[in-house]
Structures are given as structure tokens and as C-alpha cells.
Motif scaffolding. Structure first.
Motif, PDB file in Angstrom:
ATOM      1  N   VAL A 229      -6.881  -1.371 -10.448  1.00  0.00           N
ATOM      2  CA  VAL A 229      -6.305  -0.134  -9.923  1.00  0.00           C
ATOM      3  C   VAL A 229      -6.885   1.113 -10.583  1.00  0.00           C
ATOM      4  O   VAL A 229      -6.454   2.223 -10.286  1.00  0.00           O
TER       5      VAL A 229
ATOM      6  N   ALA B 185      -3.824   5.821  -6.949  1.00  0.00           N
ATOM      7  CA  ALA B 185      -4.168   5.594  -5.546  1.00  0.00           C
ATOM      8  C   ALA B 185      -5.185   6.608  -5.038  1.00  0.00           C
ATOM      9  O   ALA B 185      -5.799   6.399  -3.993  1.00  0.00           O
TER      10      ALA B 185
ATOM     11  N   VAL C 297       0.838  -1.203   0.000  1.00  0.00           N
ATOM     12  CA  VAL C 297       0.000   0.000   0.000  1.00  0.00           C
ATOM     13  C   VAL C 297       0.870   1.249   0.000  1.00  0.00           C
ATOM     14  O   VAL C 297       0.663   2.169  -0.799  1.00  0.00           O
TER      15      VAL C 297
ATOM     16  N   LEU D 276      -6.644  -1.114  -1.745  1.00  0.00           N
ATOM     17  CA  LEU D 276      -5.337  -1.412  -2.337  1.00  0.00           C
ATOM     18  C   LEU D 276      -4.832  -2.778  -1.870  1.00  0.00           C
ATOM     19  O   LEU D 276      -4.261  -3.536  -2.659  1.00  0.00           O
TER      20      LEU D 276
ATOM     21  N   LYS E 150      -8.668   5.955  -3.037  1.00  0.00           N
ATOM     22  CA  LYS E 150      -8.772   4.563  -2.579  1.00  0.00           C
ATOM     23  C   LYS E 150      -8.248   4.456  -1.160  1.00  0.00           C
ATOM     24  O   LYS E 150      -7.230   5.042  -0.819  1.00  0.00           O
TER      25      LYS E 150
END
Length: 124
Positions: free
Chosen positions: A101, A65, A54, A73, A68
Motif C-alpha cells: 500500500v 490511496a 476499495v 487496490l 492508485k
């Protein structure tokens, strides 16, 4: 190319953190603090590796990212490791990674998916 270099640096950092965290009481403390981050997916990798992933992912791919939480993740890591262990082809796993992702309607580029796949492969 810059993104790939960043991903490789993140992988190296992640690997260093994983190897440093192995075998001590500190690893157990880190494990307990990050165990809540990976509760909704089946645990394929341990919590220390998930936490390392992460942190590495956030630093290497901030746009992907964005928005999120750590659990999402970590789930990406666990699901992808499950795909790898199930024997799926590298191309199929990379395509799945690009979908997993995706953030803000943007999927990972093929280069980003390949770099993320390599990072995840180290963690599995």
C-alpha cells in the motif's frame, strides 16, 4: 489512534455493505460493474468484496490511496488474501501489506498496516 478508529469504522461499513449485498440481484449488478477493477491479479475474493474494500480503503487511508487506481487496490486485497490462505504469519502479512500500500515513497505505519490487515482479513 484516530487512524485506527477510522479503519475500524471503514471495516464496519465494509462488512455491512458485504452482508447487504449478499444474495440479491443487486449484488450481481454491482459485481458486473466492479469486475473490471480486479482483472490483473488472481481472483481470491469476489468482485463485490473487492469493490467494498476499495471504497473502504480510500475513505480510511486517503494518503495511501493517493495515485492508485481501483485495480491496484483490488490487487492488494487479492494478494494479501492469498498470503493469508497460504498460511503466512500475521507479522509477515502485515509487513507485505505495508509494502503493497506504499504511496508516494511512504509505507504504511505499523498501526496502519495492522488496521489494513484486519480490514482485509474480514474480506477474505
Amino acid at each position: 489512534m484516530i487512524r485506527t478508529n477510522a479503519a475500524l469504522a471503514a471495516c464496519a461499513t465494509a462488512l455491512t455493505l458485504v452482508l447487504t449485498g449478499c444474495g440479491g440481484d443487486d449484488a450481481a449488478a454491482s459485481s458486473s460493474s466492479s469486475s473490471a477493477a480486479a482483472t490483473s491479479a488472481p481472483q481470491v475474493v469476489d468482485a463485490v468484496k473487492a469493490g467494498t474494500f476499495v471504497v473502504s480503503f480510500r475513505s480510511a487511508f486517503p494518503a495511501l490511496a493517493s495515485g492508485k487506481d481501483d485495480a491496484a487496490l483490488s490487487n492488494t486485497l487479492n494478494q494479501t488474501c492469498g498470503d493469508i490462505k497460504a498460511g503466512q504469519t500475521e507479522a509477515d502479512v502485515q509487513a507485505s501489506v505495508a509494502d503493497r500500500v506504499a504511496a508516494n515513497g511512504k509505507k504504511a505505519s505499523p498501526e496502519e498496516a495492522a488496521a489494513i490487515f484486519q480490514m482485509i482479513k474480514l474480506m477474505c
